[in-house]
Design a protein around this motif. Structure first.
Motif, short mmCIF file in Angstrom:
data_model
loop_
_atom_site.label_atom_id
_atom_site.label_comp_id
_atom_site.label_asym_id
_atom_site.label_seq_id
_atom_site.Cartn_x
_atom_site.Cartn_y
_atom_site.Cartn_z
N PRO A 20 15.45 -25.52 7.65
CA PRO A 20 15.90 -26.52 8.61
C PRO A 20 15.85 -27.93 8.00
O PRO A 20 14.91 -28.29 7.31
N HIS A 71 17.04 -20.10 14.79
CA HIS A 71 16.21 -21.16 14.21
C HIS A 71 14.76 -20.68 14.15
O HIS A 71 14.27 -20.05 15.09
N LEU A 99 20.47 -22.49 14.31
CA LEU A 99 20.46 -23.04 12.96
C LEU A 99 21.86 -22.92 12.37
O LEU A 99 22.42 -21.82 12.31
N GLY A 103 21.46 -25.72 7.59
CA GLY A 103 20.08 -25.98 8.00
C GLY A 103 19.96 -26.97 9.15
O GLY A 103 18.86 -27.18 9.66
N HIS A 105 20.41 -28.16 13.07
CA HIS A 105 20.21 -27.37 14.29
C HIS A 105 21.08 -27.89 15.42
O HIS A 105 21.57 -29.03 15.37
#
Length: 192
Positions: A20, A71, A99, A103, A105
């Motif tokens: 992330p 995620h 996600l 990476g 969100h």
């Protein structure tokens, strides 16, 4: 059977692990992210909004498990509840943090329904997602963070899901609400 494994790495670029970035993607309030899966959660359809927001090409998502956009900060207990509800042939609304391929969100308010054939057998699932308000995300994040923290205290996925599911049930019982009532309370605040 509940898939409690971590999301597979993104297929783009042969990355071993998708980390992330902390950056949030967005889409407009009048857009819907739509996808369909088979009974095992394999993507059979993704609309252009899904592709644009997630950053994937059609050939990168079709035929892949829907959890490819999971995620790591999403509690497994919420997905267990989702699959248990769908397994009972009922619809569910849930706030989900997904996600993207790079990476980033993006938060959604998901409405997931089982699709049934003429004989009543589930032939797949349909999910429509809209953009949640910032206030809704602020309301759900503390609970989700608490559930993820509980999951991380356990060595294996099954124990993690069981523990966070118990915690979710306890928190909701304390509030004298079901998960559905909790979500609808937030939705109704968004719309008022």
């Amino acid at each position: 059977m509940l898939d409690t494994r971590p999301a597979p790495p993104a297929p783009r670029g042969g990355r071993a692990v998708l980390r992330p970035t902390g950056r949030e993607r967005s889409f407009s309030a009048d857009e819907l992210i739509v996808s369909k899966t088979d009974p095992r959660g394999i993507i059979t359809y993704a609309n252009d909004v899904f592709l644009r927001v997630s950053g994937y090409e059609p050939d990168e998502v079709l035929g892949q498990p829907h959890n490819m956009v999971r995620h790591p900060e999403m509690p497994r207990a919420v997905f267990k509840l989702l699959w248990d509800t769908l397994g009972a042939k009922q619809e569910i609304f849930a706030y989900i943090n997904n996600l993207a391929s790079n990476g980033d969100h993006y938060w959604v308010l998901a409405h997931v329904t089982p699709s049934q054939g003429p004989d009543g057998r589930v032939v797949g699932y349909h999910s429509s997602r809209r953009k949640p308000s910032a206030a809704a995300i602020r309301r759900v994040q503390p609970l989700y963070s608490q559930l993820v923290a509980e999951e991380r205290r356990h060595a294996n996925a099954r124990a993690a899901v069981d523990a966070s599911s118990r915690l979710l049930a306890d928190v909701l019982a304390e509030q004298q609400q079901s998960y559905e009532e909790f979500i609808w309370t937030i939705i109704n605040r968004e719309e008022s």
